[in-house]
Scaffold this motif. Structure first.
Motif, PDB file in Angstrom:
ATOM      1  N   LEU A 146       0.356 -10.070  10.226  1.00 32.84           N
ATOM      2  CA  LEU A 146      -0.801  -9.419  10.203  1.00 32.84           C
ATOM      3  C   LEU A 146      -0.975  -8.231   9.139  1.00 32.84           C
ATOM      4  O   LEU A 146      -0.310  -7.339   9.494  1.00 32.84           O
ATOM      5  CB  LEU A 146      -1.278  -8.503  11.737  1.00 32.84           C
ATOM      6  CG  LEU A 146      -2.519  -8.227  11.773  1.00 32.84           C
ATOM      7  CD1 LEU A 146      -3.492  -9.154  11.426  1.00 32.84           C
ATOM      8  CD2 LEU A 146      -2.742  -7.653  13.150  1.00 32.84           C
ATOM      9  N   LEU A 147      -1.578  -8.517   8.286  1.00 28.89           N
ATOM     10  CA  LEU A 147      -1.903  -7.358   7.233  1.00 28.89           C
ATOM     11  C   LEU A 147      -3.178  -6.795   7.297  1.00 28.89           C
ATOM     12  O   LEU A 147      -4.356  -7.282   7.797  1.00 28.89           O
ATOM     13  CB  LEU A 147      -1.778  -8.146   5.876  1.00 28.89           C
ATOM     14  CG  LEU A 147      -0.836  -9.133   5.547  1.00 28.89           C
ATOM     15  CD1 LEU A 147      -0.764  -9.860   4.143  1.00 28.89           C
ATOM     16  CD2 LEU A 147       0.717  -8.575   5.524  1.00 28.89           C
ATOM     17  N   ARG A 148      -3.143  -5.389   6.723  1.00 29.21           N
ATOM     18  CA  ARG A 148      -4.408  -4.613   6.764  1.00 29.21           C
ATOM     19  C   ARG A 148      -4.227  -3.745   5.568  1.00 29.21           C
ATOM     20  O   ARG A 148      -3.148  -3.509   4.946  1.00 29.21           O
ATOM     21  CB  ARG A 148      -4.483  -3.795   8.154  1.00 29.21           C
ATOM     22  CG  ARG A 148      -5.935  -2.955   8.056  1.00 29.21           C
ATOM     23  CD  ARG A 148      -6.184  -2.506   9.218  1.00 29.21           C
ATOM     24  NE  ARG A 148      -7.678  -1.591   9.298  1.00 29.21           N
ATOM     25  CZ  ARG A 148      -7.889  -0.919  10.234  1.00 29.21           C
ATOM     26  NH1 ARG A 148      -7.181  -0.520  11.274  1.00 29.21           N
ATOM     27  NH2 ARG A 148      -9.060  -0.428  10.179  1.00 29.21           N
ATOM     28  N   HIS A 149      -5.340  -3.359   4.880  1.00 32.02           N
ATOM     29  CA  HIS A 149      -5.213  -2.570   3.857  1.00 32.02           C
ATOM     30  C   HIS A 149      -4.384  -1.378   3.970  1.00 32.02           C
ATOM     31  O   HIS A 149      -4.825  -0.516   5.054  1.00 32.02           O
ATOM     32  CB  HIS A 149      -6.530  -2.078   3.180  1.00 32.02           C
ATOM     33  CG  HIS A 149      -6.536  -1.701   1.875  1.00 32.02           C
ATOM     34  ND1 HIS A 149      -5.964  -0.286   1.450  1.00 32.02           N
ATOM     35  CD2 HIS A 149      -7.068  -2.156   0.823  1.00 32.02           C
ATOM     36  CE1 HIS A 149      -6.085  -0.034   0.395  1.00 32.02           C
ATOM     37  NE2 HIS A 149      -6.539  -0.993  -0.457  1.00 32.02           N
ATOM     38  N   PRO A 150      -3.577  -0.945   3.523  1.00 32.04           N
ATOM     39  CA  PRO A 150      -2.546   0.274   3.829  1.00 32.04           C
ATOM     40  C   PRO A 150      -3.144   1.835   3.881  1.00 32.04           C
ATOM     41  O   PRO A 150      -3.122   2.423   5.012  1.00 32.04           O
ATOM     42  CB  PRO A 150      -1.551   0.473   2.653  1.00 32.04           C
ATOM     43  CG  PRO A 150      -1.353  -1.129   2.408  1.00 32.04           C
ATOM     44  CD  PRO A 150      -2.665  -1.719   2.317  1.00 32.04           C
ATOM     45  N   ALA A 151      -4.390   1.786   3.029  1.00 31.99           N
ATOM     46  CA  ALA A 151      -5.319   2.959   3.256  1.00 31.99           C
ATOM     47  C   ALA A 151      -5.957   3.008   4.549  1.00 31.99           C
ATOM     48  O   ALA A 151      -6.115   4.068   5.179  1.00 31.99           O
ATOM     49  CB  ALA A 151      -6.060   3.220   1.970  1.00 31.99           C
ATOM     50  N   ALA A 267       1.120  -6.834  -3.480  1.00 29.79           N
ATOM     51  CA  ALA A 267       1.756  -7.545  -2.499  1.00 29.79           C
ATOM     52  C   ALA A 267       0.871  -8.654  -1.578  1.00 29.79           C
ATOM     53  O   ALA A 267       1.190  -9.689  -1.469  1.00 29.79           O
ATOM     54  CB  ALA A 267       3.125  -7.245  -2.240  1.00 29.79           C
ATOM     55  N   TRP A 268       0.076  -7.960  -1.020  1.00 30.40           N
ATOM     56  CA  TRP A 268      -0.704  -8.409  -0.045  1.00 30.40           C
ATOM     57  C   TRP A 268      -2.278  -8.709  -0.404  1.00 30.40           C
ATOM     58  O   TRP A 268      -2.988  -9.338   0.403  1.00 30.40           O
ATOM     59  CB  TRP A 268      -0.807  -7.493   1.289  1.00 30.40           C
ATOM     60  CG  TRP A 268       0.245  -6.899   1.772  1.00 30.40           C
ATOM     61  CD1 TRP A 268       1.484  -7.583   1.470  1.00 30.40           C
ATOM     62  CD2 TRP A 268       0.650  -6.154   2.799  1.00 30.40           C
ATOM     63  NE1 TRP A 268       2.429  -6.915   2.245  1.00 30.40           N
ATOM     64  CE2 TRP A 268       1.961  -5.995   2.912  1.00 30.40           C
ATOM     65  CE3 TRP A 268      -0.264  -5.127   3.412  1.00 30.40           C
ATOM     66  CZ2 TRP A 268       2.619  -5.224   3.883  1.00 30.40           C
ATOM     67  CZ3 TRP A 268       0.497  -4.309   4.460  1.00 30.40           C
ATOM     68  CH2 TRP A 268       1.746  -4.290   4.589  1.00 30.40           C
TER      69      TRP A 268
END
Length: 274
Positions: A146-151, A267-268
């Motif tokens: 599960l990815l989400r924008h790091p900011a 990368a994401w």
């Protein structure tokens, strides 16, 4: 006669004791890949504040998927207590690592049995730090990344923990981002972005169901109608947003993206303007 032997001979005559070399700490042995009760578990790997509770309740709303609250397996262990028990287990070929593996397997299998469903999904964020152990215990495990924008992760993390400085928050999140990216590079699984899940939930959940091997069910998108409206602190997200019982669009990504996060954004698949 060697010096040690001479000393031990003298000690033995006068005290009945001998000198013995103290061994260093034992290294953890790899888990024995024995037959497991739990088959093909699914582990949801993510950073904190990435929407894992939302994805959990969506998946748990499927008739065949059991996705319980965070289980914190890393804080549950089996241990041989005392010299006699340690040696008894050692002679059977078990150390504390394998005993814990047996406990985790039995625990999750029993939880799944009680649920009446077919496939278990586990989502504790800290599992991202022990993926090798998960694979050692369940070689047939499957993984959702599960990815989400790091900011956005950082903003949500500091909102939940306002006492953290920006630098402390960045350091916390970097640990998760780094381990999650390593897992993506080393394990076979499927990506799902939080932003896509909230904007195109049917499309994303259909894709996830196909990966897991179950038929898509429309009821997954109405998690509030499936009993998921009460959440407790320590077992996942408990914010007003998740308690609403319905999917909501993501908030805009903050303009301030720390330099440390930019490699993960690239990368994401997050463009500079995302």
């Amino acid at each position: 006669m060697k010096v040690k032997q001479k000393i031990n001979t003298a000690l033995g005559r006068t005290t009945g004791f001998e000198l013995v070399r103290v061994r260093g700490p034992r290294r953890r042995r790899p888990v024995i890949r024995a037959e497991r009760l739990l088959r093909q578990p699914v582990f949801l790997l993510s950073s904190v504040r990435s929407g894992s509770t939302l994805l959990r309740v969506i998946l748990d709303s499927h008739s065949q998927l059991y996705a319980p609250h965070e289980l914190h397996l890393g804080d549950i262990e089996a241990k041989a207590k005392g010299w006699f028990a340690e040696h008894a287990m050692s002679d059977l070929g078990f150390d504390n690592n394998e005993l814990t593996a047996l406990l985790w397997d039995r625990l999750l299998d029993e939880a799944l049995r009680r649920s009446g469903k077919k496939i278990l999904v586990e989502k504790t964020p800290n599992q991202v730090f022990r993926t090798k152990r998960l694979v050692d215990i369940w070689p047939d495990a499957r993984f959702l990344f599960l990815l989400r924008h790091p900011a956005s992760i950082l903003a949500s993390w500091r909102e939940a923990r306002p006492h953290l400085s920006r630098e402390e928050g960045i350091a916390d999140i970097l640990r998760y981002l780094t381990s999650l990216q390593e897992a993506r590079e080393q394990l076979t699984g499927i990506d799902v972005r939080y932003e896509d899940l909230t904007e195109r939930p049917e499309e994303e959940t259909r894709r996830l169901c196909e990966f897991i091997g179950v038929e898509w069910e429309a009821s997954m998108l109405d998690y509030g109608d499936n009993g998921h409206t009460r959440f407790r602190r320590g077992l996942g997200d408990w914010s007003e947003k998740i308690n609403s019982g319905r999917l909501q669009p993501p908030r805009p990504v903050p303009d301030d993206v720390p330099d440390e996060f930019r490699p993960f954004c690239a990368a994401w698949g997050y463009a500079e303007s995302d």
